[in-house]
Structure formats: structure tokens, C-alpha cells
Design a protein around this motif. Structure first.
Motif, PDB file in Angstrom:
ATOM      1  N   ARG A 253      -7.829  -5.064 -61.579  1.00  0.00           N
ATOM      2  CA  ARG A 253      -8.971  -5.457 -62.425  1.00  0.00           C
ATOM      3  C   ARG A 253     -10.261  -5.126 -61.717  1.00  0.00           C
ATOM      4  N   LEU A 254     -11.218  -4.598 -62.438  1.00  0.00           N
ATOM      5  CA  LEU A 254     -12.523  -4.357 -61.825  1.00  0.00           C
ATOM      6  C   LEU A 254     -13.136  -5.692 -61.421  1.00  0.00           C
ATOM      7  N   THR A 255     -13.909  -5.678 -60.347  1.00  0.00           N
ATOM      8  CA  THR A 255     -14.645  -6.891 -60.001  1.00  0.00           C
ATOM      9  C   THR A 255     -15.782  -7.062 -61.009  1.00  0.00           C
ATOM     10  N   GLY A 281     -23.806  -0.151 -53.347  1.00  0.00           N
ATOM     11  CA  GLY A 281     -22.719  -1.084 -53.098  1.00  0.00           C
ATOM     12  C   GLY A 281     -22.222  -0.946 -51.685  1.00  0.00           C
ATOM     13  N   ASP A 282     -21.984  -2.040 -51.037  1.00  0.00           N
ATOM     14  CA  ASP A 282     -21.551  -2.037 -49.653  1.00  0.00           C
ATOM     15  C   ASP A 282     -20.241  -1.258 -49.510  1.00  0.00           C
ATOM     16  N   VAL A 283     -19.940  -0.849 -48.288  1.00  0.00           N
ATOM     17  CA  VAL A 283     -18.701  -0.108 -48.062  1.00  0.00           C
ATOM     18  C   VAL A 283     -17.513  -0.895 -48.589  1.00  0.00           C
ATOM     19  N   SER A 285     -16.769  -1.578 -51.633  1.00  0.00           N
ATOM     20  CA  SER A 285     -16.988  -2.356 -52.851  1.00  0.00           C
ATOM     21  C   SER A 285     -16.387  -1.651 -54.075  1.00  0.00           C
ATOM     22  N   GLY A 286     -15.927  -0.425 -53.899  1.00  0.00           N
ATOM     23  CA  GLY A 286     -15.233   0.258 -54.991  1.00  0.00           C
ATOM     24  C   GLY A 286     -16.152   1.039 -55.918  1.00  0.00           C
ATOM     25  N   LYS A 287     -16.974   1.886 -55.341  1.00  0.00           N
ATOM     26  CA  LYS A 287     -17.891   2.682 -56.158  1.00  0.00           C
ATOM     27  C   LYS A 287     -17.178   3.847 -56.840  1.00  0.00           C
ATOM     28  N   THR A 288     -16.150   4.385 -56.140  1.00  0.00           N
ATOM     29  CA  THR A 288     -15.516   5.598 -56.655  1.00  0.00           C
ATOM     30  C   THR A 288     -14.921   5.403 -58.045  1.00  0.00           C
ATOM     31  N   ILE A 289     -14.258   4.286 -58.253  1.00  0.00           N
ATOM     32  CA  ILE A 289     -13.591   4.087 -59.540  1.00  0.00           C
ATOM     33  C   ILE A 289     -14.622   3.956 -60.663  1.00  0.00           C
ATOM     34  N   VAL A 290     -15.758   3.363 -60.341  1.00  0.00           N
ATOM     35  CA  VAL A 290     -16.826   3.258 -61.336  1.00  0.00           C
ATOM     36  C   VAL A 290     -17.297   4.669 -61.713  1.00  0.00           C
ATOM     37  N   ASP A 435      -8.734  -9.053 -53.616  1.00  0.00           N
ATOM     38  CA  ASP A 435      -7.565  -9.096 -52.741  1.00  0.00           C
ATOM     39  C   ASP A 435      -7.912  -8.840 -51.277  1.00  0.00           C
ATOM     40  N   ARG A 436      -9.190  -8.662 -51.002  1.00  0.00           N
ATOM     41  CA  ARG A 436      -9.555  -8.329 -49.622  1.00  0.00           C
ATOM     42  C   ARG A 436      -9.631  -9.553 -48.732  1.00  0.00           C
ATOM     43  N   LEU A 437      -9.015  -9.451 -47.555  1.00  0.00           N
ATOM     44  CA  LEU A 437      -9.202 -10.480 -46.544  1.00  0.00           C
ATOM     45  C   LEU A 437     -10.371 -10.034 -45.686  1.00  0.00           C
TER      46      LEU A 437
HETATM   47  P1  ADP Z   1     -16.657   2.601 -51.588  1.00  0.00           P
HETATM   48  O1  ADP Z   1     -17.506   1.706 -52.425  1.00  0.00           O
HETATM   49  O2  ADP Z   1     -16.828   2.316 -50.119  1.00  0.00           O
HETATM   50  O3  ADP Z   1     -16.821   4.047 -51.916  1.00  0.00           O
HETATM   51  P2  ADP Z   1     -14.019   2.997 -52.649  1.00  0.00           P
HETATM   52  O4  ADP Z   1     -14.485   3.359 -53.990  1.00  0.00           O
HETATM   53  O5  ADP Z   1     -13.533   4.083 -51.764  1.00  0.00           O
HETATM   54  O6  ADP Z   1     -15.137   2.183 -51.882  1.00  0.00           O
HETATM   55  O7  ADP Z   1     -12.901   1.874 -52.822  1.00  0.00           O
HETATM   56  C1  ADP Z   1     -12.200   1.326 -51.725  1.00  0.00           C
HETATM   57  C2  ADP Z   1     -10.764   0.984 -52.092  1.00  0.00           C
HETATM   58  O8  ADP Z   1     -10.748  -0.138 -52.979  1.00  0.00           O
HETATM   59  C3  ADP Z   1     -10.027   2.086 -52.820  1.00  0.00           C
HETATM   60  O9  ADP Z   1      -8.729   2.171 -52.308  1.00  0.00           O
HETATM   61  C4  ADP Z   1     -10.021   1.625 -54.266  1.00  0.00           C
HETATM   62  O10 ADP Z   1      -8.929   2.135 -54.973  1.00  0.00           O
HETATM   63  C5  ADP Z   1      -9.930   0.131 -54.121  1.00  0.00           C
HETATM   64  N1  ADP Z   1     -10.497  -0.636 -55.232  1.00  0.00           N
HETATM   65  C6  ADP Z   1     -11.617  -0.339 -55.925  1.00  0.00           C
HETATM   66  N2  ADP Z   1     -11.873  -1.295 -56.849  1.00  0.00           N
HETATM   67  C7  ADP Z   1     -10.912  -2.229 -56.711  1.00  0.00           C
HETATM   68  C8  ADP Z   1     -10.621  -3.465 -57.383  1.00  0.00           C
HETATM   69  N3  ADP Z   1     -11.403  -3.917 -58.356  1.00  0.00           N
HETATM   70  N4  ADP Z   1      -9.526  -4.155 -56.968  1.00  0.00           N
HETATM   71  C9  ADP Z   1      -8.747  -3.701 -55.969  1.00  0.00           C
HETATM   72  N5  ADP Z   1      -8.962  -2.545 -55.311  1.00  0.00           N
HETATM   73  C10 ADP Z   1     -10.021  -1.805 -55.679  1.00  0.00           C
END
Ligand code: ADP
Ligand code: MG
Length: 675
Positions: A253-255, A281-283, A285-290, A435-437
Motif C-alpha cells: 500500500r502506498l503511504t 522525499g527523504d531517502v 521514502s519511495g519516490k520511484t513508485i510515485v 514496514d520499516r524498522l
Molecule cells: P527513494 O525515495 O529513496 O528513491 P525508492 O523509491 O527507491 O526510495 O524506494 C525504496 C524501497 O521502498 C523500494 O524497494 C520500494 O519498492 C519500496 N517501497 C516504496 N513504497 C513502498 C511502500 N508504500 N511500502 C513498502 N515498500 C515501499
């Protein structure tokens, strides 16, 4: 003379010297004037040679009591002179020395004294009359970055001549602005930077230069149209429900923050005007999927979308992860990877030109002339701080007013971001996936090494991977610190059975890619590397980041490095080795130990630097301003923004300020700034 005059028009700089200056990026008078000192030292009190009790830099009072001897050698003429008290001096290319040192007169020689038995020697000391030296004694002396063939003395002398060429015609800043903000005129500012009369002089001079850097950058951005009134959105997008559908098929799920950023982008894509948005977004934080979701949304309509990354390794990784996401999303869409080392470019160019709906990922190769796109509706720049403004513009120019998104992990407060990224909308992803610790951190000294090795072994045995970072590529005489080659050998010796490889920026791109790919595939357990891996790399199975000589890196770099771990759901660790043996640096590292929050670290960094940090002259590095530091000089940034705003409100075309307009057009290059 003006800023555009070649440096050969400066007295004392011939073609040969000019060639050397080219290596420093100095071609014109304006370049050398803005070739700022990297540091200062103080002109020491002049002493008698008998008082020189150790090797080092001194100003020595001497009296000439023998004649200067000239000796011809293959490379020119060497002048040698002996002085009372057992001091011997030599000057290479010293033809002129007999005309400068006169028998029976007193001088002050400034330079490094070395010992040879009972004799003291100076090579190439600078010669001052006692009177001249008394005027500079105790003052800051500029220390410049050098290159082979030029000494600090020569550069200093050339700089004096360069400054002598500056007159009022060099001023480009409107007088009313100088008065309003209490700034030095340009000549005083440049002299105050290179040859400060005292520290107050240096501080005021620096203020003017910092103001200018922000002012010119801001002004050029506003004038260039990057921030001009919004461009119309000419693209028709699919229903928003399509994005919902994609989100539903993701493996996670997206944050909330990712969701909001994506919503912002979708609003833009469906809006009246094109998107011009910074995603901060901080390192981790999942920018790529966006970015990917935005790209898919756009390509669904048959348009192309391009994602530009700063390194081949990162571009390749993006392409890979996009392909694997597509599989999970059950979407058949081609992903094109285009980097400098891509084979068969011609066929790819053909494809990009012809085929609609492509997802295109690459490096700077995306903006080369040969690439023509087909309805390019969205461009995204990842890790934008690695690109110049011009490169970003170049990517956007590849389409017909495409939507434009840049992604950044540089934490800056919103109030500053709106000024630096003038005209851009900003979305902040201020939340990590659930899910991050939190990463566990420790700062240790060399005594902890055996335990650290055992810890690495243990993590590897548990199926995880690790990074080990060193400051140097190979052993070097000039700087101490760990290097990747020796470190890899050392680890290999201590951790039998563990698969260890190393990586650095001077390797061939293909070799780098190969190692990164194998590391990502889990075929390498420990990757020893320089900071080349700092940018964006994502290997979620890596759980340990061990940083040698952590005291040598800036806080921001360390934070980015640490961001390479803690990207999956396993507990991750960061081990900072403080090998300085000094306690002071521990305080800096302590900040990192206590916090994993990029914004907080940037703030602490700022507090710790304080105003006293070597006269406040340091390169900010992060944004590419020569002298200005976005954090430390934030109040100046806001003042400059205000000044630009007022100026353009009354004179939008700068018609009443032709000098400023010319300067911006002819002598100013925002491409150097890398926000
Ligand atoms: P950054 O913002 O540093 O570019 P990334 O986009 O590389 O970060 O994402 C870091 C990791 O987190 C990737 O493996 C990505 O698939 C995973 N990720 C991104 N969004 C989520 C989410 N909402 N829940 C769990 N994992 C996620
Ligand atoms: Mg990233």
C-alpha cells in the motif's frame, strides 16, 4: 577590460599560463575574479632566522650580504642566495631576482623553511620589503585550489593584477539594491574576498558575493521562463480511476504521503496547466513508485514518458524495477533503457521516434541531440541535485511543453524551497513505508573492528548483504584514509567464504554495472565502495552500512549513504567508524547516531557549523553555489528573493537596468547551479 576579456589580457599571464588556468576552469577575467580562495591562513609575524625552530611556513627577516648567483640549467635559470644565520634560498626561473634583492638591504621572505643539517632552506619564497610586509602581517592570506604548473604565489600575484583591472564599469547590481541591503560594490567585494583588510572586511565582502549568487540565480530562473506564467496542458489523460486500479495491484500500500504526492501529480496532469513540480522525499521514502505510476498513467494515453537518472547504474536499476513492477501490475509496456554504454543506439532512436506509449529510462543520454521523442508528455528527473538547471531544461525541451517533475532527497525547509525552486509546486513525502524498522546506528573507533567484522559475517550468514564505504579509491600519499582496494583485501582475509567485491567511480561503466547487478542479484555479499553508491541505489536485502573514516564525510553525504540500507523489512544497521582519533568529530557523528531524519540532520548540521566556521567561507557543495550556503545563508536567500521580486515588479524586462540585463545574458551561467 570586462568580465569577458580573456585572462591573457591580465598583466603577467601569457598563453602558457592561460593553458594551465584552463585546467582550473578559468578562461576569462570574470572567471579568475570568481576563483575564490578555498581557505585562508594568516601572514605570520616576521621573525629572525635564528627563531625558526622547526620546519614550516615562516616570514623570515633577512639582510642581503652576498650577491645573488644565477645558474643556467636545462629548464631555465636558477637564482641562489645565502643569508646571514645560515639560510639558503633558491628561485626557479629566477632571472629577475638580482633586480629585486639588493646588497645591504633588508627583506622579509615568506615561504616554507626546511632543515638540511644545520642549514635552513627556502625554495621560492615570496620577497617583501619590510614595509610592505608590515602592512599584511597578521592578515588572512588566500589559499587557492591549485593544479600542476601553478603555485599559490603565482595565483595570488595574478589575482592582484586581475583585481587591478576592475573598475566601476564592472558593477552590474543596481545602486538602489546595494544601498538598500548595505552591500559592498563589486570591486570592494572581490578585493575583500581575495585580499581582506581584516575579518570584518572579509565578512562584508562575502555577504555581497552570497547575495549576488542567490540574486542572479533567482533572477535568471525567473527571466528564463522556467518560472514564467504557466503553460497550457495540451495532453488528454485517462480517467483517474485508472490510477486507482494500478494502485490496487501494487504489492504494497502506498503511504499517505506517497498517495498525496501522486494525487498532486494527477491533479496537474488533468489540470489546465502543465505540471512543474518538485517531489521532495527523504531517502527510502519511495519516490520511484510515485514516478512510475505517473509515467504509466501518461503512457496509457499513448504518450511517451521519460525518467532521467544521474548515473548508469541508477538508470539501469530504475529500468529493472520498473519492468518487475509492470509484471506485477500485469501491464505489457516496453521499457527502453538508454545510457552512454547502451548498444545498438541507432535502432533505439528509431524506435523512440516512431513508437507511442514508451516508458523511457536513461541518463544524460536522454538529452543528446540524436534522440527524438514521439509525443513526450512527461519528463521526470530523479536525484535532481545531480543535474544542472540546463540539463533539466534540455529534457523538457525534448517534448512540446511536457509535464515536468523533479525528484529530490535533499532536505530543505519549505520556506527556502519555494525560493530556490522558484515557480515550482512542491510535494513532500515525509513518511517512510510502515514496514520499516528504524536503522540502528553506532559510532565506533578502530578498537571495535574485530567485533564489526564478526557482525558483518553474522549478517551475511543470515542471508543479508552489506556495504562498506571508504573515502579513497587507492592508497594515496596526499591523504590518509581507507581505500577500497586495500579494504576489500583486508575483509577477504578476515571473512573467509564471504563474497566480496569493490567498486569505485574510476572503473569502466560496464564493470561498475556488472558489479552492481551482481550485488543486486545477491551474488555478492559485501560491496566495498567509494561514495559512488550514494545516489539512489536500492538493494532492499542489504542490511549493514559500514562507513570507514566517517569523520571525513559531510553529514548530508553520510545520511544519503545510510539511506542505502533500511529499505526492506529487515532490521538494518549503520556503523560509523571514526578513525580520526580526535573526539571533536564524534559530536557530528553523534547527530547521525541519534536521528534518521534528514530534515533534522540538515538543521543540526547548520547549528553545528555555526557562524564561526572558518570565516564562513566554505563551499556549500550541495547546490553548486560557489560561496553561498543555502542553510547558513538562508536569510540572504530570502533577501535576494525579495530584491528580485521588487525589481521585476517595476522593471520586468530589465529595460531600465541594461547592465544587469547584459550581465545575466552574457556573463552568468545558471547551469553551474545544481538545484
Ligand atoms: P527513494 O525515495 O529513496 O528513491 P525508492 O523509491 O527507491 O526510495 O524506494 C525504496 C524501497 O521502498 C523500494 O524497494 C520500494 O519498492 C519500496 N517501497 C516504496 N513504497 C513502498 C511502500 N508504500 N511500502 C513498502 N515498500 C515501499
Ligand atoms: Mg530514489
Amino acid at each position: 577590460m570586462n568580465t569577458q576579456s580573456p585572462i591573457t589580457s591580465i598583466k603577467g599571464i601569457g598563453d602558457k599560463t592561460a593553458k594551465i588556468y584552463e585546467k582550473l576552469g578559468v578562461y576569462r577575467l570574470g572567471d579568475i575574479l570568481r576563483f575564490f580562495p578555498r581557505d585562508y591562513c594568516l601572514y605570520p609575524e616576521a621573525v629572525d632566522i635564528d627563531d625558526v625552530d622547526r620546519e614550516g611556513v615562516f616570514a623570515v627577516k633577512v639582510k642581503v650580504n652576498t650577491r645573488v648567483v644565477l645558474k643556467k640549467v636545462r629548464t631555465g635559470v636558477i637564482a641562489a642566495a645565502d643569508f646571514a644565520g645560515g639560510l639558503e634560498c633558491v628561485w626557479f626561473n629566477g632571472n629577475y631576482i638580482p633586480n629585486v634583492l639588493h646588497l645591504g638591504y633588508q627583506y622579509v621572505l615568506y615561504g616554507k623553511v626546511t632543515f638540511a643539517g644545520l642549514k635552513r632552506k627556502m625554495s621560492q619564497p615570496v620577497i617583501y620589503t619590510p614595509d610592505k610586509y608590515s602592512r599584511i602581517e597578521g592578515l588572512p592570506r588566500p589559499v587557492y585550489h591549485l593544479t600542476k604548473g601553478i603555485t599559490n604565489n603565482t595565483l595570488t600575484k595574478n589575482m592582484e593584477e586581475a583585481l587591478a583591472c576592475v573598475d566601476q564599469t564592472f558593477e552590474y547590481m543596481p545602486q538602489e539594491i546595494l544601498s538598500e541591503y548595505g552591500l559592498y560594490d563589486i570591486k570592494s567585494a572581490l578585493s575583500g574576498i581575495h585580499f581582506p583588510k581584516d575579518f570584518e572586511d572579509l565578512r562584508i565582502a562575502r555577504d555581497r558575493i552570497v547575495f549576488d549568487e542567490f540574486f542572479l540565480f533567482n533572477l535568471s530562473i525567473r527571466l528564463s521562463g522556467l518560472a514564467e506564467e504557466k503553460k497550457h496542458n495540451i495532453y488528454a489523460m485517462p480517467e483517474k480511476s485508472f490510477a486507482e486500479e494500478l494502485k490496487g495491484k501494487l504489492p504494497f500500500r502506498l503511504t499517505g504521503a506517497q498517495d498525496r504526492a501522486l494525487d498532486d501529480i494527477l491533479e496537474d496532469l488533468n489540470g489546465e496547466y502543465i505540471s512543474n513540480r518538485l517531489i521532495q522525499g527523504d531517502v527510502g521514502s519511495g519516490k520511484t513508485i510515485v514516478a512510475l505510476l505517473a509515467m504509466l498513467y501518461v503512457t496509457e494515453s499513448g504518450y511517451q514518458a521519460a525518467l532521467m537518472a544521474p548515473t548508469e547504474v541508477l538508470a539501469e536499476q530504475h529500468a529493472e524495477s520498473i519492468r518487475s513492477f509492470l509484471e506485477k501490475l500485469e501491464i505489457e509496456r516496453e521499457v527502453i533503457l538508454l545510457t552512454g554504454s547502451t548498444k545498438g543506439k541507432k535502432a533505439l532512436y528509431e524506435k523512440i521516434k516512431e513508437e507511442p506509449g514508451l516508458l523511457i529510462v536513461g541518463t544524460h543520454a536522454l538529452i543528446t541531440e540524436a534522440v527524438e521523442y514521439n509525443h513526450l508528455a512527461l519528463v521526470i528527473t530523479d536525484e535532481q541535485h545531480r543535474f544542472g538547471v540546463k540539463q533539466r531544461e534540455a529534457l523538457a525541451a525534448k517534448g512540446e511543453t511536457p509535464h515536468n517533475i523533479v525528484m529530490s532527497a535533499t532536505p530543505i525547509p519549505r520556506s527556502l524551497a519555494v525560493v530556490l525552486y522558484a515557480g515550482m509546486d512542491i510535494s513532500v513525502i515525509n513518511e517512510l513505508p510502515a514496514d520499516r524498522l528504524p536503522i540502528k546506528n553506532c559510532v565506533v573507533d578502530d578498537g571495535y573492528r574485530p567485533a564489526a567484522y564478526r557482525f558483518l559475517k553474522n549478517e551475511v550468514d543470515n542471508g543479508h548483504q552489506a556495504y562498506v564505504i571508504c573515502p579513497l579509491v587507492e592508497a594515496s600519499e596526499d591523504s590518509d584514509g581507507k581505500n577500497v582496494a586495500d579494504e576489500a583485501a583486508e575483509l577477504t582475509k578476515n571473512l573467509p567464504g564471504v563474497r566480496i567485491e569493490y567498486l569505485h567511480g574510476q572503473m569502466k561503466p560496464a564493470d561498475k554495472n556488472d558489479i552492481m547487478t551482481r550485488f543486486a542479484a545477491g551474488e555478492i555479499d559485501i560491496l566495498v565502495s567509494t561514495t559512488v553508491i550514494e545516489v539512489g541505489i536500492n538493494v532492499p536485502n542489504a542490511t549493514v552500512m559500514m562507513i570507514e573514516n566517517a569523520e571525513k564525510f559531510g553529514l548530508a553525504t553520510l545520511h544519503q549513504l545510510r539511506g542505502r540500507v533500511g529499505r526492506g523489512n529487515a532490521q538494518s544497521y549503520c556503523i560509523f567508524f571514526n578513525l580520526s582519533g580526535k573526539p571533536g568529530t564524534n559530536e557530528r557523528l553523534e547527530v547521525l547516531r541519534q536521528s534518521n531524519d534528514g530534515f533534522k540532520i540538515a538543521e543540526e548540521d547548520l547549528k553545528q557549523r555555526g557562524p564561526g566556521d572558518f570565516f564562513g567561507i566554505r563551499q556549500s557543495g550541495e547546490f553548486g553555489f560557489k560561496m553561498a550556503d543555502v542553510y547558513q545563508d538562508s536569510s540572504m536567500l530570502l533577501k535576494a528573493d525579495q530584491a528580485v521580486g521588487r525589481l521585476l515588479a517595476t522593471d520586468p524586462g530589465l529595460n531600465a537596468h541594461p547592465k544587469l540585463r547584459n550581465y545575466i545574458q552574457e556573463s552568468y551561467d545558471p547551469g553551474e547551479i545544481i538545484i
